[in-house]
Write a protein that holds these residues in place. Structure first.
Motif, mmCIF file in Angstrom:
data_model
loop_
_atom_site.group_PDB
_atom_site.id
_atom_site.type_symbol
_atom_site.label_atom_id
_atom_site.label_comp_id
_atom_site.label_asym_id
_atom_site.label_seq_id
_atom_site.Cartn_x
_atom_site.Cartn_y
_atom_site.Cartn_z
ATOM 1 N N THR A 26 -2.899 -6.677 14.598
ATOM 2 C CA THR A 26 -3.151 -5.537 15.483
ATOM 3 C C THR A 26 -2.123 -4.435 15.263
ATOM 4 O O THR A 26 -2.473 -3.259 15.169
ATOM 5 C CB THR A 26 -3.160 -6.002 16.958
ATOM 6 O OG1 THR A 26 -4.189 -6.984 17.119
ATOM 7 C CG2 THR A 26 -3.402 -4.840 17.899
ATOM 8 N N VAL A 27 -0.853 -4.808 15.135
ATOM 9 C CA VAL A 27 0.213 -3.829 14.846
ATOM 10 C C VAL A 27 -0.075 -3.131 13.520
ATOM 11 O O VAL A 27 0.026 -1.901 13.409
ATOM 12 C CB VAL A 27 1.592 -4.525 14.823
ATOM 13 C CG1 VAL A 27 2.652 -3.640 14.185
ATOM 14 C CG2 VAL A 27 2.003 -4.918 16.223
ATOM 15 N N PHE A 28 -0.435 -3.910 12.502
ATOM 16 C CA PHE A 28 -0.729 -3.353 11.177
ATOM 17 C C PHE A 28 -1.908 -2.379 11.256
ATOM 18 O O PHE A 28 -1.844 -1.274 10.720
ATOM 19 C CB PHE A 28 -1.034 -4.500 10.205
ATOM 20 C CG PHE A 28 -1.235 -4.067 8.783
ATOM 21 C CD1 PHE A 28 -0.156 -3.767 7.979
ATOM 22 C CD2 PHE A 28 -2.506 -3.981 8.243
ATOM 23 C CE1 PHE A 28 -0.331 -3.369 6.656
ATOM 24 C CE2 PHE A 28 -2.699 -3.594 6.928
ATOM 25 C CZ PHE A 28 -1.602 -3.289 6.135
ATOM 26 N N GLU A 29 -2.964 -2.767 11.934
ATOM 27 C CA GLU A 29 -4.155 -1.922 12.048
ATOM 28 C C GLU A 29 -3.877 -0.657 12.864
ATOM 29 O O GLU A 29 -4.364 0.421 12.526
ATOM 30 C CB GLU A 29 -5.320 -2.700 12.654
ATOM 31 C CG GLU A 29 -5.884 -3.759 11.724
ATOM 32 C CD GLU A 29 -6.519 -3.178 10.468
ATOM 33 O OE1 GLU A 29 -7.197 -2.142 10.543
ATOM 34 O OE2 GLU A 29 -6.325 -3.765 9.392
ATOM 35 N N GLN A 30 -3.107 -0.778 13.931
ATOM 36 C CA GLN A 30 -2.749 0.410 14.722
ATOM 37 C C GLN A 30 -1.898 1.367 13.896
ATOM 38 O O GLN A 30 -2.074 2.584 13.975
ATOM 39 C CB GLN A 30 -2.018 0.004 16.000
ATOM 40 C CG GLN A 30 -2.918 -0.630 17.032
ATOM 41 C CD GLN A 30 -2.165 -1.162 18.238
ATOM 42 O OE1 GLN A 30 -0.950 -1.355 18.215
ATOM 43 N NE2 GLN A 30 -2.910 -1.427 19.305
ATOM 44 N N ALA A 43 5.499 -4.408 7.934
ATOM 45 C CA ALA A 43 4.639 -5.561 8.219
ATOM 46 C C ALA A 43 4.289 -6.352 6.962
ATOM 47 O O ALA A 43 3.696 -7.428 7.058
ATOM 48 C CB ALA A 43 3.358 -5.093 8.911
ATOM 49 N N LEU A 44 4.656 -5.845 5.787
ATOM 50 C CA LEU A 44 4.279 -6.498 4.531
ATOM 51 C C LEU A 44 5.247 -7.613 4.143
ATOM 52 O O LEU A 44 6.456 -7.504 4.344
ATOM 53 C CB LEU A 44 4.229 -5.480 3.395
ATOM 54 C CG LEU A 44 3.208 -4.363 3.509
ATOM 55 C CD1 LEU A 44 3.324 -3.421 2.307
ATOM 56 C CD2 LEU A 44 1.799 -4.913 3.639
ATOM 57 N N ALA A 45 4.699 -8.648 3.512
ATOM 58 C CA ALA A 45 5.513 -9.708 2.933
ATOM 59 C C ALA A 45 6.303 -9.131 1.756
ATOM 60 O O ALA A 45 5.854 -8.174 1.108
ATOM 61 C CB ALA A 45 4.607 -10.851 2.464
ATOM 62 N N PRO A 46 7.475 -9.686 1.462
ATOM 63 C CA PRO A 46 8.306 -9.140 0.373
ATOM 64 C C PRO A 46 7.578 -8.998 -0.963
ATOM 65 O O PRO A 46 7.691 -7.960 -1.622
ATOM 66 C CB PRO A 46 9.459 -10.140 0.275
ATOM 67 C CG PRO A 46 9.539 -10.764 1.630
ATOM 68 C CD PRO A 46 8.130 -10.807 2.142
#
Length: 125
Positions: A26-30, A43-46
């Motif tokens: 939800t955080v990523f989409e917002q 929000a991304l993995a390394p």
């Protein structure tokens, strides 16, 4: 009795993990909807962050702004398997992994393909 307590706590743990995964997506989409590229990068993995920057030959914020990602709509399904998760939304599938700092997006902009792995716009190496 001990087995019952373990079973109940395991279920609660899975629900908490699903809630955490849903919250992160939800955080990523917002952030995507608000063009808040720094929040999306955080929000991304390394490995996903590294792959994005290397393939675009630019910093994450510019690269993610140029990626073909669109708002995905509502969450339809959340699957959590250990430290891996898949979230199916109306118009996207997002994959996440759990790190010491929490859940991170490993792939987004993913489309299922019959009998083959998902095709993802954003993914780690």
């Amino acid at each position: 009795m001990a087995a019952l307590v373990f079973a109940v706590s395991a279920c609660g743990s899975l629900d908490e993990r699903r809630d955490d995964v849903t919250g992160q997506v939800t955080v990523f989409e917002q952030a995507l909807g608000g063009e808040q590229f720094a929040r999306m990068c955080a929000a991304l993995a390394p490995e996903t962050l590294e792959e994005l920057e290397q393939s675009a030959k630019s910093g994450c914020e510019q690269a993610i702004g140029e990626a073909d990602l669109t708002e995905a709509g509502a969450v339809r399904r959340v699957d959590v398997y250990g430290d891996q998760a898949r979230v199916v939304l109306d118009k996207d599938t997002v994959f996440l992994s759990h790190f010491p700092t929490g859940w991170k997006v490993t792939a987004a902009g993913c489309t299922p393909r019959e009998g083959r792995p998902y095709q993802c716009e954003l993914k780690g190496g």
